[in-house]
Scaffold this active site. Structure first.
Site, mmCIF file in Angstrom:
data_model
loop_
_atom_site.group_PDB
_atom_site.id
_atom_site.type_symbol
_atom_site.label_atom_id
_atom_site.label_comp_id
_atom_site.label_asym_id
_atom_site.label_seq_id
_atom_site.Cartn_x
_atom_site.Cartn_y
_atom_site.Cartn_z
ATOM 1 N N ASP A 1 0.851 -1.346 -0.018
ATOM 2 C CA ASP A 1 -0.010 -0.005 -0.086
ATOM 3 C C ASP A 1 0.986 1.452 -0.176
ATOM 4 O O ASP A 1 0.767 2.224 0.760
ATOM 5 C CB ASP A 1 -0.960 0.042 1.447
ATOM 6 C CG ASP A 1 -1.842 -1.282 1.300
ATOM 7 O OD1 ASP A 1 -2.051 -2.040 0.305
ATOM 8 O OD2 ASP A 1 -1.875 -1.618 2.525
ATOM 9 N N GLU B 1 -11.165 -1.396 -4.399
ATOM 10 C CA GLU B 1 -10.518 -0.554 -3.239
ATOM 11 C C GLU B 1 -9.473 0.161 -3.739
ATOM 12 O O GLU B 1 -8.969 0.127 -4.876
ATOM 13 C CB GLU B 1 -10.129 -1.821 -2.210
ATOM 14 C CG GLU B 1 -9.090 -2.598 -2.735
ATOM 15 C CD GLU B 1 -8.548 -3.824 -1.729
ATOM 16 O OE1 GLU B 1 -9.199 -3.920 -0.684
ATOM 17 O OE2 GLU B 1 -7.516 -4.308 -1.815
ATOM 18 N N HIS C 1 -2.869 -1.241 -5.478
ATOM 19 C CA HIS C 1 -2.841 -0.289 -4.556
ATOM 20 C C HIS C 1 -1.788 0.743 -4.755
ATOM 21 O O HIS C 1 -0.853 0.761 -4.118
ATOM 22 C CB HIS C 1 -2.571 -0.929 -3.072
ATOM 23 C CG HIS C 1 -3.221 -0.061 -2.065
ATOM 24 N ND1 HIS C 1 -4.393 -0.282 -1.092
ATOM 25 C CD2 HIS C 1 -2.753 1.255 -1.570
ATOM 26 C CE1 HIS C 1 -4.457 0.976 -0.456
ATOM 27 N NE2 HIS C 1 -3.706 1.743 -0.585
ATOM 28 N N ARG D 1 4.746 -7.975 0.494
ATOM 29 C CA ARG D 1 4.620 -7.146 -0.958
ATOM 30 C C ARG D 1 5.569 -6.037 -0.970
ATOM 31 O O ARG D 1 5.727 -5.407 -0.158
ATOM 32 C CB ARG D 1 3.164 -6.736 -0.991
ATOM 33 C CG ARG D 1 1.921 -7.845 -1.230
ATOM 34 C CD ARG D 1 0.640 -7.512 -0.989
ATOM 35 N NE ARG D 1 0.572 -6.963 0.384
ATOM 36 C CZ ARG D 1 -0.655 -6.404 0.733
ATOM 37 N NH1 ARG D 1 -1.684 -6.287 -0.173
ATOM 38 N NH2 ARG D 1 -0.870 -6.289 2.145
#
Length: 341
Positions: free
Chosen positions: A36, A211, A275, A305
């Site tokens: 993110d 999202e 993201h 990630r």
């Protein structure tokens, strides 16, 4: 001038630009534990914040994009409030007008400890000055005024037609993106409205998910780039909405592309790219995307990630062209305007 001197001068003129070009490059990843990611260039430095999954908000700072890979994670805020004590996700910092002029407003997701997804909510900090690294003070819980009994994730900010909006996602049986009007950077002026839902098959792998809505504006056009499908799958990817006028709170004011705009690249061993955020090169001439991805199709949706960045271009119709995600370790030209020494 002698033949030897002429030859030496010729070699210098040929090789010097190549040496400078080779020096002004970088490789991904920018962070090995960087889900993110949110990255901005401000006053000569890059600033990067990512999910920590703990009780801290951290930030990296570097003069060069590649330098972020070795920059320390500096703790800029510790979570202590009972209703947002840990499991910090998806931080974003935006320079907005507040009561004391421009300030950084840092939005993030956190919940009660021990971890309980149902308690995850959006919160916001306010900086005391213009340094993205703070110091920061807690400003508000960003609860919906009428629908605050469900979790909300992935905050971002839209500024459009002189108004301010909070973007995010929530759960109503599936997971749509929402938009909520704000009267200032920390106060809602109305309830949330659904912005987009998972309507295509490519948005429903592992779950019906929209999202991570992120704003991209250029030449009078406004786009929202969002992540689709479940983050635990290698088919997590990016879709795009285009604003076609009217009230931004109305879902009909946004048109979704029927195809994804950025997705897995098996040849380059890139899985689940999503993201994302956007930033400009130091000289303002280039547009860049930052995102997280995995190097294995089974890696999943966790702290491992990695943060990656690459330049993107624009199509003739004014829409962004993100290309394909590049392989880890591929040497890329640094953003235009970076210092070379």
């Amino acid at each position: 001038m002698s033949v030897a001197a002429l030859l030496a001068a010729s070699l210098v003129s040929v090789t010097s630009p190549q040496v400078a070009s080779a020096a002004n490059t970088f490789t991904n990843p920018l962070s090995l534990h960087g889900p993110d990611p949110w990255l901005k260039y401000f006053n000569g430095f890059y600033y990067l914040a990512t999910t920590t999954w703990n009780q801290t908000i951290t930030m990296r700072k570097s003069r060069t994009l590649g330098g972020l890979a070795t920059a320390p994670d500096t703790v800029i805020f510790r979570l202590t409030r009972p209703n947002g004590a840990g499991t910090m996700w998806a931080p974003e910092f935006h320079l907005l007008n507040g009561p004391n002029g421009q300030r950084w407003y840092l939005y993030y997701v956190a919940g009660r400890e021990p971890f309980n997804l149902n308690t995850q909510r959006i919160h916001v900090l306010e900086s005391t000055g213009l340094d993205p690294m703070g110091p920061y003070n807690f400003k508000a819980d960003m609860l919906d005024p009428t629908q605050n009994n469900t979790w909300e994730l992935d905050p971002s900010i839209l500024q459009l037609n002189g108004r301010l909006y909070l973007l995010g996602t929530f759960f109503n049986g599936s997971q749509p993106n929402f938009i909520r009007p704000l009267s200032n950077p920390w106060t809602a002026s109305g309830t949330r409205h659904i912005l987009s839902t998972a309507t295509f098959g490519w948005e429903r792998v592992g779950g019906a998910v929209n999202e991570g809505a992120e704003v991209l504006q250029r030449n009078g056009q406004t786009f929202i780039v969002f992540s689709a499908s479940h983050c635990s799958t290698p088919d997590y990817k990016l879709g795009i909405l285009r604003y076609n006028g009217g009230d931004p709170l109305n879902q009909s004011s946004w048109v979704k592309s029927p195809t994804p705009v950025f997705q897995r690249n098996d040849a380059n061993r890139v899985f689940g790219p999503g993201h994302n955020g956007f930033f400009k090169s130091p000289d303002g001439t280039e547009d860049w995307i930052v995102y997280h991805a995995n190097s294995s199709p089974t890696q999943g949706c966790d702290i491992n990630r990695t943060t990656r960045a690459q330049k993107f271009t624009w199509n003739a119709d004014g829409t962004p062209n993100f290309g394909t995600p590049v392989a880890l370790g591929a040497r890329l030209p640094s953003p235009s305007g970076e210092p070379t020494g």
